[in-house]
Design a protein around this motif. Structure first.
Motif, PDB file in Angstrom:
ATOM      1  N   ASN A 166      17.053  72.772  10.529  1.00 47.37           N
ATOM      2  CA  ASN A 166      17.203  71.429   9.975  1.00 47.37           C
ATOM      3  C   ASN A 166      18.432  71.305   9.083  1.00 47.37           C
ATOM      4  O   ASN A 166      19.081  70.258   9.067  1.00 47.37           O
ATOM      5  CB  ASN A 166      15.941  71.042   9.205  1.00 47.37           C
ATOM      6  N   ALA A 167      18.744  72.362   8.338  1.00 43.56           N
ATOM      7  CA  ALA A 167      19.985  72.326   7.561  1.00 43.56           C
ATOM      8  C   ALA A 167      21.184  72.200   8.501  1.00 43.56           C
ATOM      9  O   ALA A 167      22.119  71.433   8.242  1.00 43.56           O
ATOM     10  CB  ALA A 167      20.103  73.589   6.705  1.00 43.56           C
ATOM     11  N   GLY A 168      21.128  72.927   9.620  1.00 33.93           N
ATOM     12  CA  GLY A 168      22.194  72.811  10.609  1.00 33.93           C
ATOM     13  C   GLY A 168      22.247  71.438  11.246  1.00 33.93           C
ATOM     14  O   GLY A 168      23.331  70.901  11.505  1.00 33.93           O
ATOM     15  N   ALA A 169      21.060  70.848  11.493  1.00 35.10           N
ATOM     16  CA  ALA A 169      21.013  69.534  12.143  1.00 35.10           C
ATOM     17  C   ALA A 169      21.578  68.433  11.260  1.00 35.10           C
ATOM     18  O   ALA A 169      21.993  67.385  11.759  1.00 35.10           O
ATOM     19  CB  ALA A 169      19.563  69.197  12.521  1.00 35.10           C
ATOM     20  N   ILE A 170      21.602  68.658   9.949  1.00 34.40           N
ATOM     21  CA  ILE A 170      22.170  67.660   9.035  1.00 34.40           C
ATOM     22  C   ILE A 170      23.673  67.866   8.873  1.00 34.40           C
ATOM     23  O   ILE A 170      24.469  66.933   9.000  1.00 34.40           O
ATOM     24  CB  ILE A 170      21.475  67.737   7.661  1.00 34.40           C
ATOM     25  N   ALA A 171      24.075  69.110   8.594  1.00 36.16           N
ATOM     26  CA  ALA A 171      25.476  69.370   8.267  1.00 36.16           C
ATOM     27  C   ALA A 171      26.361  69.568   9.497  1.00 36.16           C
ATOM     28  O   ALA A 171      27.497  69.079   9.533  1.00 36.16           O
ATOM     29  CB  ALA A 171      25.565  70.607   7.369  1.00 36.16           C
ATOM     30  N   ALA A 172      25.835  70.283  10.505  1.00 33.91           N
ATOM     31  CA  ALA A 172      26.682  70.672  11.631  1.00 33.91           C
ATOM     32  C   ALA A 172      27.228  69.492  12.442  1.00 33.91           C
ATOM     33  O   ALA A 172      28.409  69.506  12.814  1.00 33.91           O
ATOM     34  CB  ALA A 172      25.928  71.635  12.545  1.00 33.91           C
ATOM     35  N   ALA A 277      15.838  64.890  10.353  1.00 33.37           N
ATOM     36  CA  ALA A 277      16.187  66.225   9.880  1.00 33.37           C
ATOM     37  C   ALA A 277      16.085  66.320   8.361  1.00 33.37           C
ATOM     38  O   ALA A 277      15.693  67.361   7.824  1.00 33.37           O
ATOM     39  CB  ALA A 277      17.594  66.597  10.342  1.00 33.37           C
ATOM     40  N   VAL A 278      16.415  65.233   7.661  1.00 30.87           N
ATOM     41  CA  VAL A 278      16.284  65.236   6.203  1.00 30.87           C
ATOM     42  C   VAL A 278      14.819  65.405   5.808  1.00 30.87           C
ATOM     43  O   VAL A 278      14.473  66.211   4.930  1.00 30.87           O
ATOM     44  CB  VAL A 278      16.858  63.933   5.607  1.00 30.87           C
ATOM     45  N   GLY A 279      13.939  64.648   6.453  1.00 30.69           N
ATOM     46  CA  GLY A 279      12.515  64.777   6.160  1.00 30.69           C
ATOM     47  C   GLY A 279      11.991  66.167   6.469  1.00 30.69           C
ATOM     48  O   GLY A 279      11.215  66.751   5.698  1.00 30.69           O
ATOM     49  N   ALA A 280      12.417  66.713   7.609  1.00 27.79           N
ATOM     50  CA  ALA A 280      11.990  68.057   7.985  1.00 27.79           C
ATOM     51  C   ALA A 280      12.494  69.093   6.986  1.00 27.79           C
ATOM     52  O   ALA A 280      11.778  70.031   6.620  1.00 27.79           O
ATOM     53  CB  ALA A 280      12.486  68.389   9.389  1.00 27.79           C
ATOM     54  N   LEU A 281      13.722  68.914   6.512  1.00 22.20           N
ATOM     55  CA  LEU A 281      14.280  69.845   5.533  1.00 22.20           C
ATOM     56  C   LEU A 281      13.504  69.782   4.217  1.00 22.20           C
ATOM     57  O   LEU A 281      13.234  70.821   3.598  1.00 22.20           O
ATOM     58  CB  LEU A 281      15.755  69.532   5.305  1.00 22.20           C
ATOM     59  N   LEU A 282      13.128  68.599   3.797  1.00 20.54           N
ATOM     60  CA  LEU A 282      12.336  68.472   2.574  1.00 20.54           C
ATOM     61  C   LEU A 282      11.004  69.201   2.708  1.00 20.54           C
ATOM     62  O   LEU A 282      10.526  69.830   1.757  1.00 20.54           O
ATOM     63  CB  LEU A 282      12.091  66.987   2.259  1.00 20.54           C
ATOM     64  N   VAL A 328      12.523  59.252   7.379  1.00 19.26           N
ATOM     65  CA  VAL A 328      12.470  60.516   6.631  1.00 19.26           C
ATOM     66  C   VAL A 328      11.028  61.016   6.553  1.00 19.26           C
ATOM     67  O   VAL A 328      10.752  62.206   6.761  1.00 19.26           O
ATOM     68  CB  VAL A 328      13.059  60.336   5.218  1.00 19.26           C
ATOM     69  N   ALA A 329      10.089  60.085   6.253  1.00 21.70           N
ATOM     70  CA  ALA A 329       8.675  60.473   6.196  1.00 21.70           C
ATOM     71  C   ALA A 329       8.183  60.973   7.551  1.00 21.70           C
ATOM     72  O   ALA A 329       7.405  61.938   7.632  1.00 21.70           O
ATOM     73  CB  ALA A 329       7.834  59.283   5.737  1.00 21.70           C
ATOM     74  N   ASP A 334       6.470  65.450  11.082  1.00 21.55           N
ATOM     75  CA  ASP A 334       6.679  66.219  12.305  1.00 21.55           C
ATOM     76  C   ASP A 334       6.906  67.689  11.987  1.00 21.55           C
ATOM     77  O   ASP A 334       6.455  68.578  12.721  1.00 21.55           O
ATOM     78  CB  ASP A 334       7.867  65.640  13.071  1.00 21.55           C
ATOM     79  N   MET A 335       7.590  67.964  10.873  1.00 27.22           N
ATOM     80  CA  MET A 335       7.820  69.359  10.497  1.00 27.22           C
ATOM     81  C   MET A 335       6.524  70.046  10.093  1.00 27.22           C
ATOM     82  O   MET A 335       6.306  71.219  10.400  1.00 27.22           O
ATOM     83  CB  MET A 335       8.822  69.412   9.337  1.00 27.22           C
ATOM     84  N   VAL A 336       5.635  69.315   9.398  1.00 25.28           N
ATOM     85  CA  VAL A 336       4.322  69.876   9.056  1.00 25.28           C
ATOM     86  C   VAL A 336       3.570  70.244  10.333  1.00 25.28           C
ATOM     87  O   VAL A 336       2.999  71.333  10.464  1.00 25.28           O
ATOM     88  CB  VAL A 336       3.504  68.884   8.206  1.00 25.28           C
ATOM     89  N   SER A 337       3.582  69.328  11.299  1.00 20.79           N
ATOM     90  CA  SER A 337       2.936  69.614  12.578  1.00 20.79           C
ATOM     91  C   SER A 337       3.548  70.845  13.239  1.00 20.79           C
ATOM     92  O   SER A 337       2.835  71.721  13.738  1.00 20.79           O
ATOM     93  CB  SER A 337       3.065  68.399  13.502  1.00 20.79           C
ATOM     94  N   GLY A 338       4.868  70.933  13.233  1.00 17.07           N
ATOM     95  CA  GLY A 338       5.535  72.065  13.853  1.00 17.07           C
ATOM     96  C   GLY A 338       5.200  73.390  13.184  1.00 17.07           C
ATOM     97  O   GLY A 338       5.011  74.413  13.855  1.00 17.07           O
ATOM     98  N   LEU A 339       5.117  73.395  11.856  1.00 16.42           N
ATOM     99  CA  LEU A 339       4.783  74.619  11.139  1.00 16.42           C
ATOM    100  C   LEU A 339       3.417  75.155  11.552  1.00 16.42           C
ATOM    101  O   LEU A 339       3.252  76.354  11.818  1.00 16.42           O
ATOM    102  CB  LEU A 339       4.785  74.362   9.632  1.00 16.42           C
TER     103      LEU A 339
END
Length: 448
Positions: A166-172, A277-282, A328-329, A334-339
């Motif tokens: 997710n950090a890559g998806a924001i910056a890259a 990606a911001v929401g997932a990173l948070l 963002v929410a 989605d990241m919670v689900s993925g984890l």
């Protein structure tokens, strides 16, 4: 304030931080994580450069859109085959060879770009080959994680992997866009090639992870065995079904350009694409709490419902900032689900089947978004852009609720008592004990 209060506050604050225990405890995890972080940047360079070069060579939006089509079939076919390979051979060797193959794809793109008159057809060929090699590699990568980190650190490992992505998806993408448009696509391809060289050097240092002596040879029968195992586990099927439903009904990115128009905020388009990606990173930055959760199936369901509700809000609100907040929410949910999907998969699937099931997982979280794009675009043409988004979000909530009712085993799943999870914990503990007896001085030996 009572004396115990500061300690309780510190413990609460600590629960919402990143759990670095897999990074500290496993040399191989550090190597694999670092290689992936380098590759993410290079991959985004090519992700931006290939459509840009196609646009420059053809001037056709259809030609650009066909890239996704040529990537889909290799993804489906090679994902399942890659899972069978991951169970039949040394996973470290398979990951390394696939990485080398993808590096050669980057070299081919660079060679074509340096020609006086670059051709169009190599872009499609390399896109298909790169998709195939990536699909072959991904199940082995996913299957490696449970073998190189402690069993009780699987959620933390999934969080760290997501943090990297997710950090890559924001910056890259932003950096990739600047490099590809200002320095040229050939520079982008050259940097991508360099990142593959660096990641191969890191992966080469991984310890071998040989297949079991009883491992099946890769075949259609072996793939069918994996599918039969998945069918025998209703809670696994539930995680696949929930994810597909969430992406099918509530993946709105295809209509973001039109949504920005409707909101009279063309400037917000890039923020919309980055919001997930911001929401997932948070979520990943505050994910230490997740390691103490045991009812992973319920979390998958509630997170998917949260995703759908947030997407519905993005379609209903007319204020662009509220729309971005909803996106963002949605990304956080989605990241919670993925984890918790990853934790349930890695914590219960036997090593001899992990690769094949990782191939099934690859399809579940790759095909869903592709179909969701078609759904969003088609419905937008019929009922309008904003209606397409909020109706899709509501349909996601209803579909996930129906799946939860139809699959009670998913809601009942508890990692403390589930027989598959208990068996895997005992297996990991026995393997760690054997490794300690064989080499008690090795600091990389896992605790279970």
């Amino acid at each position: 304030m009572p004396p115990a209060a500061p300690g309780a506050l510190r413990r609460l604050a600590a629960a919402f931080t990143v759990d670095l225990s897999p990074w500290r405890g496993s040399r191989d995890f550090r190597l694999l994580w670092s290689a992936g972080a380098i590759t993410v940047f290079g991959s985004y360079l090519t992700l931006v450069a290939v459509p840009l070069q196609l646009k420059q060579l053809t001037g056709s939006s259809l030609a650009v859109g066909l890239i996704g089509a040529v990537e889909l079939v290799p993804l489906i076919v090679c994902g399942l085959w890659g899972g069978a390979l991951a169970d039949a051979m040394d996973r470290r060797r398979l990951v390394l060879r696939s990485e080398v193959a993808q590096g050669l794809c980057a070299a081919a793109l660079l060679g074509n770009a340096l020609l006086p008159h670059p051709a169009v057809w190599p872009l499609y060929l390399v896109a298909a080959l790169s998709s195939a090699f990536g699909a072959i590699q991904r199940p082995a990568l996913d299957a490696l994680t449970p073998q190189i980190v402690a069993h009780d650190q699987l959620t933390a490992a999934a969080s760290l992997n997501s943090l990297r992505w997710n950090a890559g998806a924001i910056a890259a993408p932003a950096l990739a866009g600047v490099i590809a448009t200002s320095a040229g696509v050939s520079v982008a391809y050259a940097i991508d090639l360099a990142t593959f060289v660096a990641s191969v050097l890191l992966m080469y240092r991984l310890k071998p992870v040989p297949a079991l002596a009883s491992a099946e040879k890769p075949s259609l029968r072996a793939i069918a065995d994996g599918l039969r195992y998945a069918r025998s586990r209703p809670e696994l099927l539930g995680t696949y079904a929930v994810d597909i439903a969430a992406m099918l009904f509530a993946m709105p990115t295809a209509v973001f350009p039109f949504l920005a128009d409707r909101l009279h905020a063309d400037w917000s388009l890039g923020l919309m694409y980055a919001a997930f990606a911001v929401g997932a990173l948070l979520t990943t930055l505050t994910s230490r709490w997740a390691s103490s959760v045991h009812r992973h199936g319920r979390m998958v369901v509630w997170a998917a419902i949260g995703w759908g509700a947030a997407v519905a809000g993005a379609g209903l609100f007319s204020d662009v900032w509220l729309v971005l907040l909803c996106l963002v929410a949605a990304g956080a949910a989605d990241m919670v689900s993925g984890l918790f999907r990853a934790t349930l998969w890695n914590g219960t699937i036997p090593d001899e089947l992990r690769g094949r099931l990782a191939g099934v997982e690859l399809l579940s979280y790759s095909v869903g978004p592709q179909l969701g794009q078609v759904r969003a675009g088609g419905m937008a043409a019929l009922v309008g852009v904003r209606a397409s988004i909020w109706v899709g979000g509501l349909a996601c909530v209803l579909a996930v609720g129906a799946l939860a009712a139809a699959l009670p085993s998913l809601m009942r799943y508890d990692a403390r008592t589930d027989p598959h999870a208990v068996a895997m914990r005992e297996r990991r503990a026995a393997e760690a004990a054997r490794q300690r007896e064989a080499d008690p001085a090795d600091p990389a030996v896992l605790a279970g």
